[in-house]
Design an enzyme around this catalytic site. Structure first.
Site, PDB file in Angstrom:
ATOM      1  N   SER A  99      93.969  68.112  83.158  1.00  0.00           N
ATOM      2  CA  SER A  99      94.363  66.874  82.482  1.00  0.00           C
ATOM      3  C   SER A  99      93.259  65.843  82.314  1.00  0.00           C
ATOM      4  CB  SER A  99      95.547  66.240  83.212  1.00  0.00           C
ATOM      5  OG  SER A  99      96.720  66.949  82.909  1.00  0.00           O
ATOM      6  N   PHE A 157     107.053  76.069  84.243  1.00  0.00           N
ATOM      7  CA  PHE A 157     106.462  76.496  85.510  1.00  0.00           C
ATOM      8  C   PHE A 157     107.364  76.215  86.700  1.00  0.00           C
ATOM      9  CE2 PHE A 157     102.689  75.436  82.791  1.00  0.00           C
ATOM     10  CZ  PHE A 157     102.402  76.764  82.487  1.00  0.00           C
ATOM     11  N   THR A 160     106.177  79.413  89.904  1.00  0.00           N
ATOM     12  CA  THR A 160     104.741  79.275  89.682  1.00  0.00           C
ATOM     13  C   THR A 160     104.082  80.490  89.047  1.00  0.00           C
ATOM     14  OG1 THR A 160     104.598  77.735  91.518  1.00  0.00           O
ATOM     15  CG2 THR A 160     102.553  78.766  90.820  1.00  0.00           C
ATOM     16  N   TYR A 196     105.103  60.373  83.443  1.00  0.00           N
ATOM     17  CA  TYR A 196     104.054  61.298  83.023  1.00  0.00           C
ATOM     18  C   TYR A 196     104.652  62.510  82.320  1.00  0.00           C
ATOM     19  CZ  TYR A 196      99.625  63.853  83.431  1.00  0.00           C
ATOM     20  OH  TYR A 196      98.459  64.528  83.170  1.00  0.00           O
ATOM     21  N   SER A 197     104.098  62.841  81.152  1.00  0.00           N
ATOM     22  CA  SER A 197     104.587  63.982  80.397  1.00  0.00           C
ATOM     23  C   SER A 197     103.459  64.573  79.562  1.00  0.00           C
ATOM     24  CB  SER A 197     105.741  63.577  79.477  1.00  0.00           C
ATOM     25  OG  SER A 197     106.117  64.653  78.633  1.00  0.00           O
ATOM     26  N   ASN A 198     103.216  65.863  79.747  1.00  0.00           N
ATOM     27  CA  ASN A 198     102.191  66.526  78.948  1.00  0.00           C
ATOM     28  C   ASN A 198     102.531  66.541  77.466  1.00  0.00           C
ATOM     29  OD1 ASN A 198     100.221  67.510  81.007  1.00  0.00           O
ATOM     30  ND2 ASN A 198     102.087  68.381  81.856  1.00  0.00           N
ATOM     31  N   ARG A 322      93.111  56.645  84.133  1.00  0.00           N
ATOM     32  CA  ARG A 322      93.691  56.177  85.382  1.00  0.00           C
ATOM     33  C   ARG A 322      92.788  55.141  86.051  1.00  0.00           C
ATOM     34  NH1 ARG A 322      97.851  59.336  87.024  1.00  0.00           N
ATOM     35  NH2 ARG A 322      97.859  61.548  86.467  1.00  0.00           N
ATOM     36  N   THR A 336      92.641  62.679  87.032  1.00  0.00           N
ATOM     37  CA  THR A 336      92.764  63.901  87.813  1.00  0.00           C
ATOM     38  C   THR A 336      93.120  65.037  86.872  1.00  0.00           C
ATOM     39  OG1 THR A 336      95.048  63.229  88.242  1.00  0.00           O
ATOM     40  CG2 THR A 336      93.432  62.792  89.974  1.00  0.00           C
TER      41      THR A 336
END
Length: 408
Positions: A99, A157, A160, A196-198, A322, A336
């Protein structure tokens, strides 16, 4: 503005009013470093090394860190880049940055703001008609994770290793990923809260390609990689291989004690503009230093990136950027990254003069992830970080592209 030169000047003419309009609860952090301001403590290099050794004891095959500090370069490594050959990991190794890619995507979009091709407070649907179910979702909302769009990786996911193997070689379109998100209810209303969202940075990639007419790969290369001479930074999607010398990445299964899974070969197509860039510690330090020193966007756009929404007691999020406040009171700026096989920390000081990038070649190991936060404490506060010997649950909370990482 030429895409072949660094963006060092403020946008000519009057800045669009929409660029400057921000919600009242956002806080700016754009003032230049004051003359005579308190200097950072000297980096605790042995402290950095201790963090890396701890991460390897906790399950990472290898760990690396590089500090660039006003011309001085400090490197630390321990463990292996390849469990098969036993080759020692190196700060010259390339790795998947996850990310941290989001900051690259945000920079390209802020450059488009500078070129007056994009307005932050305009609806995404204005540029991508009919894509989203709510015309109130703006570009600013997606770049600050306040759109309310569900993160499709939660489902992808949930398990995993099976989840990863199902998409390891798959190639998605951006629209397919957005559609996966839209099968779920939104987490909140536009602008209501940070979540938070991709999905947000998949939308960012779509905006880049629509407004430029080029693939994101081309825009990353011409606007950032080449001007900054980032010779070890690539966007190779949908190819599955890391070019040149690289650290292999190992995914930790959910079952305790199960063998690590070599996750190096993958398309990362499920991430794309949210997490598919490959780089090195040195290149990441160069990138973040240039960004905070105003070499990639106008001063006005950098100010927009540094208008913050609270994530937790020591973390805020701007536009693809961030801010972490450390135990010594120093704030650092970056991102991160987590992608199968790799965790990354990449941060710089407010003036961009000291930068740290640290990485391990494992993922789905929350203990290691939390331990690696200590590299920031040692690099910017000059003191040894406390590390946890047991579970990392409740110690630090992050959210990135990675199964098993708790969400803020």
């Amino acid at each position: 503005m030429s895409s072949q030169t660094l963006r060092t000047a403020t946008v000519s003419g009057t800045v669009l009013l929409s660029l400057l309009a921000v919600p009242a609860h956002a806080t700016a952090d754009s003032a230049p470093a004051r003359a005579g301001a308190t200097a950072l403590a000297q980096p605790d290099l042995e402290g950095v090394r201790a963090v890396l050794r701890t991460a390897v004891r906790q399950g990472a095959p290898g760990a690396l860190a590089r500090i660039d500090d006003r011309g001085a370069v400090h490197r630390a490594v321990t463990g292996v880049a390849d469990r098969g050959t036993g080759r020692t990991i190196s700060t010259l190794d390339r790795f998947r940055i996850g990310s941290v890619t989001k900051t690259f995507s945000a920079v390209v979009l802020l450059q488009l703001v500078d070129e007056k091709k994009l307005r932050l407070d305009t609806s995404v649907n204005h540029y991508l008609p009919g894509l989203l179910p709510d015309d109130r979702i703006t570009v600013r909302h997606v770049l600050s994770h306040r759109s309310g769009l569900y993160d499709y990786t939660n489902d992808m996911f949930a398990r995993t290793v099976p989840g990863f193997e199902a998409v390891r070689t798959k190639v998605f379109t951006y629209r397919e990923l957005v559609e996966r998100s839209l099968r779920h209810a939104r987490t909140n209303g536009p602008g209501a809260a940070y979540s938070y969202s991709n999905t947000n940075f998949v939308v960012a990639g779509m905006l880049i390609e629509k407004l430029t007419g080029h693939p994101v790969q081309t825009e990353y290369r011409s606007r950032v990689f080449e001007p900054l001479k980032l010779r070890d930074t690539f966007y190779v999607h949908p190819n599955t291989k890391l070019p040149g010398r690289h650290a292999r990445g190992y995914l930790t299964p959910d079952t305790p004690g199960a063998a690590l899974v070599d996750a190096t070969r993958q398309t990362t197509s499920w991430a794309q503009s949210a997490g598919s860039v490959i780089s090195t510690a040195g290149d990441l330090n160069t990138f973040l230093s240039a960004l905070l020193r105003g070499k990639l966007t106008s001063a006005a756009s950098l100010d927009q990136m540094r208008r913050w929404w609270t994530v937790n007691s020591n973390t805020s999020y701007g536009l693809g950027l961030r801010r972490r406040t450390l135990s010594c009171g120093v704030s650092v700026y970056g991102h991160t990254g987590a992608v199968q096989g790799y965790y990354t920390y990449a941060f710089t000081s407010k003036d961009g003069r000291r930068s740290l990038s640290a990485a391990v070649n494992t993922s789905n190991n929350g203990t290691v992830l939390n331990t690696m936060f200590g590299t920031l404490e040692s690099a910017f506060c000059g003191k040894r970080a406390k590390t946890s010997r047991g579970s990392a649950a409740g110690v630090e909370r992050y959210e990135d592209i990675a199964p098993g990482v708790p969400r803020d």
